[in-house]
Design a protein around this motif. Structure first.
Motif, PDB file in Angstrom:
ATOM      1  N   GLY A 139      25.600  -9.179  49.729  1.00 51.41           N
ATOM      2  CA  GLY A 139      24.300  -9.187  48.795  1.00 51.41           C
ATOM      3  C   GLY A 139      23.910  -7.937  48.197  1.00 51.41           C
ATOM      4  N   LEU A 140      23.263  -7.909  47.275  1.00 55.09           N
ATOM      5  CA  LEU A 140      22.731  -6.836  46.459  1.00 55.09           C
ATOM      6  C   LEU A 140      21.492  -6.231  47.256  1.00 55.09           C
ATOM      7  CD1 LEU A 140      22.435  -5.138  43.939  1.00 55.09           C
ATOM      8  CD2 LEU A 140      21.013  -6.649  43.047  1.00 55.09           C
ATOM      9  N   PRO A 141      21.612  -5.003  47.896  1.00 52.67           N
ATOM     10  CA  PRO A 141      20.541  -4.480  48.749  1.00 52.67           C
ATOM     11  C   PRO A 141      19.242  -3.703  48.193  1.00 52.67           C
ATOM     12  CG  PRO A 141      22.631  -3.143  48.731  1.00 52.67           C
ATOM     13  CD  PRO A 141      22.912  -4.095  47.865  1.00 52.67           C
ATOM     14  N   THR A 142      18.499  -3.950  48.643  1.00 47.50           N
ATOM     15  CA  THR A 142      17.279  -2.969  48.416  1.00 47.50           C
ATOM     16  C   THR A 142      16.687  -2.331  49.692  1.00 47.50           C
ATOM     17  OG1 THR A 142      16.585  -4.621  46.616  1.00 47.50           O
ATOM     18  CG2 THR A 142      14.798  -3.273  47.442  1.00 47.50           C
ATOM     19  N   THR A 143      16.639  -1.223  49.626  1.00 47.06           N
ATOM     20  CA  THR A 143      16.349  -0.337  51.095  1.00 47.06           C
ATOM     21  C   THR A 143      14.976   0.183  51.049  1.00 47.06           C
ATOM     22  OG1 THR A 143      18.666   0.106  50.941  1.00 47.06           O
ATOM     23  CG2 THR A 143      17.202   1.425  52.568  1.00 47.06           C
ATOM     24  N   SER A 144      14.118   0.046  51.882  1.00 46.01           N
ATOM     25  CA  SER A 144      12.882   0.886  52.032  1.00 46.01           C
ATOM     26  C   SER A 144      13.033   1.685  53.315  1.00 46.01           C
ATOM     27  CB  SER A 144      11.706   0.037  52.262  1.00 46.01           C
ATOM     28  OG  SER A 144      11.834  -0.963  51.001  1.00 46.01           O
TER      29      SER A 144
ATOM     30  N   VAL B  47      16.628   7.379  61.981  1.00 50.03           N
ATOM     31  CA  VAL B  47      16.062   6.675  60.443  1.00 50.03           C
ATOM     32  C   VAL B  47      16.102   5.172  60.728  1.00 50.03           C
ATOM     33  CG1 VAL B  47      17.067   6.277  58.416  1.00 50.03           C
ATOM     34  CG2 VAL B  47      17.340   8.614  59.650  1.00 50.03           C
ATOM     35  N   LEU B  48      15.089   4.736  60.451  1.00 48.24           N
ATOM     36  CA  LEU B  48      14.710   3.274  60.418  1.00 48.24           C
ATOM     37  C   LEU B  48      14.503   2.728  59.047  1.00 48.24           C
ATOM     38  CD1 LEU B  48      14.424   1.158  62.581  1.00 48.24           C
ATOM     39  CD2 LEU B  48      11.749   1.529  62.488  1.00 48.24           C
ATOM     40  N   ALA B  49      15.084   1.770  58.576  1.00 49.05           N
ATOM     41  CA  ALA B  49      14.989   1.241  57.276  1.00 49.05           C
ATOM     42  C   ALA B  49      14.936  -0.587  57.313  1.00 49.05           C
ATOM     43  CB  ALA B  49      16.180   1.563  56.501  1.00 49.05           C
ATOM     44  N   VAL B  50      14.244  -1.079  56.218  1.00 54.04           N
ATOM     45  CA  VAL B  50      14.384  -2.430  55.925  1.00 54.04           C
ATOM     46  C   VAL B  50      15.241  -2.472  54.568  1.00 54.04           C
ATOM     47  CG1 VAL B  50      12.844  -4.284  55.262  1.00 54.04           C
ATOM     48  CG2 VAL B  50      11.860  -2.723  56.765  1.00 54.04           C
ATOM     49  N   ILE B  51      16.048  -3.364  54.999  1.00 52.45           N
ATOM     50  CA  ILE B  51      17.028  -3.756  53.767  1.00 52.45           C
ATOM     51  C   ILE B  51      17.024  -5.206  53.598  1.00 52.45           C
ATOM     52  CG2 ILE B  51      19.522  -3.387  52.786  1.00 52.45           C
ATOM     53  CD1 ILE B  51      19.973  -1.133  55.072  1.00 52.45           C
ATOM     54  N   ARG B  52      16.606  -5.444  52.191  1.00 52.71           N
ATOM     55  CA  ARG B  52      16.586  -6.747  51.843  1.00 52.71           C
ATOM     56  C   ARG B  52      18.132  -7.169  51.042  1.00 52.71           C
ATOM     57  NH1 ARG B  52      12.259  -4.955  49.308  1.00 52.71           N
ATOM     58  NH2 ARG B  52      12.713  -6.008  47.359  1.00 52.71           N
ATOM     59  N   LEU B  53      18.635  -8.212  51.276  1.00 49.88           N
ATOM     60  CA  LEU B  53      19.798  -8.759  50.550  1.00 49.88           C
ATOM     61  C   LEU B  53      19.522  -9.881  49.676  1.00 49.88           C
ATOM     62  CD1 LEU B  53      22.265  -8.438  53.367  1.00 49.88           C
ATOM     63  CD2 LEU B  53      22.060  -6.710  51.391  1.00 49.88           C
TER      64      LEU B  53
ATOM     65  N   ARG C  83      26.247   4.651  54.622  1.00 48.00           N
ATOM     66  CA  ARG C  83      27.284   3.853  54.990  1.00 48.00           C
ATOM     67  C   ARG C  83      26.972   2.331  55.466  1.00 48.00           C
ATOM     68  NH1 ARG C  83      28.442   8.545  57.375  1.00 48.00           N
ATOM     69  NH2 ARG C  83      28.157   7.789  59.580  1.00 48.00           N
ATOM     70  N   ILE C  84      25.852   2.221  56.087  1.00 42.85           N
ATOM     71  CA  ILE C  84      25.372   0.838  56.567  1.00 42.85           C
ATOM     72  C   ILE C  84      25.094   0.200  55.301  1.00 42.85           C
ATOM     73  CG2 ILE C  84      23.488  -0.474  57.553  1.00 42.85           C
ATOM     74  CD1 ILE C  84      23.080   1.998  59.569  1.00 42.85           C
ATOM     75  N   VAL C  85      24.125   0.714  54.177  1.00 39.94           N
ATOM     76  CA  VAL C  85      23.849   0.057  52.862  1.00 39.94           C
ATOM     77  C   VAL C  85      25.199  -0.361  52.073  1.00 39.94           C
ATOM     78  CG1 VAL C  85      22.914   0.306  50.741  1.00 39.94           C
ATOM     79  CG2 VAL C  85      21.530   0.982  53.044  1.00 39.94           C
ATOM     80  N   ASP C  86      26.008   0.590  52.395  1.00 35.41           N
ATOM     81  CA  ASP C  86      27.441   0.167  51.540  1.00 35.41           C
ATOM     82  C   ASP C  86      28.057  -1.152  52.236  1.00 35.41           C
ATOM     83  OD1 ASP C  86      27.403   2.159  49.898  1.00 35.41           O
ATOM     84  OD2 ASP C  86      28.606   3.404  50.852  1.00 35.41           O
ATOM     85  N   GLN C  87      28.127  -1.229  53.751  1.00 37.99           N
ATOM     86  CA  GLN C  87      28.472  -2.276  54.319  1.00 37.99           C
ATOM     87  C   GLN C  87      27.649  -3.649  54.160  1.00 37.99           C
ATOM     88  OE1 GLN C  87      28.774  -1.245  58.487  1.00 37.99           O
ATOM     89  NE2 GLN C  87      30.121  -3.326  58.936  1.00 37.99           N
ATOM     90  N   LEU C  88      26.448  -3.303  54.076  1.00 38.25           N
ATOM     91  CA  LEU C  88      25.676  -4.762  53.935  1.00 38.25           C
ATOM     92  C   LEU C  88      25.762  -5.223  52.234  1.00 38.25           C
ATOM     93  CD1 LEU C  88      22.649  -3.662  55.497  1.00 38.25           C
ATOM     94  CD2 LEU C  88      24.044  -5.624  56.221  1.00 38.25           C
ATOM     95  N   SER C  89      26.090  -4.427  51.583  1.00 42.35           N
ATOM     96  CA  SER C  89      26.342  -4.494  49.951  1.00 42.35           C
ATOM     97  C   SER C  89      27.352  -5.725  49.904  1.00 42.35           C
ATOM     98  CB  SER C  89      26.152  -3.306  49.189  1.00 42.35           C
ATOM     99  OG  SER C  89      27.424  -2.802  49.262  1.00 42.35           O
ATOM    100  N   LEU C  90      28.231  -5.567  50.822  1.00 40.11           N
ATOM    101  CA  LEU C  90      29.361  -6.695  50.781  1.00 40.11           C
ATOM    102  C   LEU C  90      28.788  -7.881  50.868  1.00 40.11           C
ATOM    103  CD1 LEU C  90      31.945  -4.958  53.051  1.00 40.11           C
ATOM    104  CD2 LEU C  90      31.918  -4.716  50.704  1.00 40.11           C
TER     105      LEU C  90
ATOM    106  N   SER D 273      21.229   9.232  60.652  1.00 40.30           N
ATOM    107  CA  SER D 273      21.123  10.201  59.421  1.00 40.30           C
ATOM    108  C   SER D 273      21.017   9.482  58.188  1.00 40.30           C
ATOM    109  CB  SER D 273      22.206  11.165  59.157  1.00 40.30           C
ATOM    110  OG  SER D 273      23.404  10.449  58.971  1.00 40.30           O
ATOM    111  N   VAL D 274      20.776   9.801  57.219  1.00 42.52           N
ATOM    112  CA  VAL D 274      20.681   9.437  55.925  1.00 42.52           C
ATOM    113  C   VAL D 274      21.971   8.891  55.483  1.00 42.52           C
ATOM    114  CG1 VAL D 274      20.009   9.576  53.493  1.00 42.52           C
ATOM    115  CG2 VAL D 274      18.488  10.341  55.076  1.00 42.52           C
ATOM    116  N   SER D 275      22.906   9.828  55.716  1.00 40.84           N
ATOM    117  CA  SER D 275      24.509   9.556  55.349  1.00 40.84           C
ATOM    118  C   SER D 275      24.915   8.298  56.233  1.00 40.84           C
ATOM    119  CB  SER D 275      25.391  10.761  55.409  1.00 40.84           C
ATOM    120  OG  SER D 275      25.388  11.128  56.906  1.00 40.84           O
ATOM    121  N   HIS D 276      24.316   8.397  57.256  1.00 38.42           N
ATOM    122  CA  HIS D 276      24.754   6.973  58.381  1.00 38.42           C
ATOM    123  C   HIS D 276      24.126   5.672  57.459  1.00 38.42           C
ATOM    124  CE1 HIS D 276      24.429   5.097  62.364  1.00 38.42           C
ATOM    125  NE2 HIS D 276      25.297   4.521  61.696  1.00 38.42           N
TER     126      HIS D 276
END
Length: 165
Positions: free
Chosen positions: A133-138, A71-77, A124-131, A118-121
């Motif tokens: 800034g406001l995340p937007t995930t692609s 699973v590869l994602a671009v996350i903007r904060l 958890r990354i998105v939750d950690q990053l949300s500390l 995985s998507v659940s992993h």
């Protein structure tokens, strides 16, 4: 560009850079055969390019899905008011799943590329990053464009545009 860098980036210097970008594991002997230099001359050129900061490192590209990270994602904060973007980028860069991190302009303050098992992993990354800034995930479906080889022609195209403007 400094005079030293211009001297290092003559035709032979650019040829060396192109060959190294294609395959950084080439021996000095093989590189020398490809660009018309002896092994010691190649070693000296590469050392000088490293010292000048032109060559900043050598690396192996790994197949993330083969390693169990499909699973590869671009996350903007987006930044929260009053947050220091430099500090956010530094903190985010320390998260092991963050492969790349960029401090950017615009409505986002930081853009990351992350790998997950995985998507659940990923969640958890998105939750950690949300500390931070406001995340937007692609999600990344595929990578149709491989890393390009940087050539003299690319640099010259940029200079041509500067002249037009």
């Amino acid at each position: 560009m400094s005079v030293e860098i211009e001297r290092l980036l003559d035709d032979t210097g650019w040829q060396l850079l192109q060959e190294l970008q294609k395959n950084a594991r080439l021996s000095y002997s093989e590189l020398g055969q490809r660009v018309g230099l002896s092994s010691p001359a190649v070693a000296d050129r590469m050392r000088r390019m490293e010292e000048a900061g032109i060559i900043s490192g050598y690396r192996a590209e790994v197949n993330l899905p083969k390693l169990g990270l499909p699973v590869l994602a671009v996350i903007r904060l987006g930044s929260h008011n009053g947050q220091n973007c430099t500090r956010i980028a530094a903190q985010v860069s320390e998260i092991p799943e963050v492969l790349e991190c960029y401090r950017v302009s615009g409505t986002d303050s930081v853009v990351t590329l992350v790998a997950a098992a995985s998507v659940s992993h990923l969640e958890r990354i998105v939750d950690q990053l949300s500390l931070h800034g406001l995340p937007t995930t692609s999600l990344v479906f595929s990578k149709p464009h491989k890393r390009p080889i940087i050539t003299r022609e690319l640099l010259e195209r940029g200079e041509e545009w500067e002249e037009i403007l």
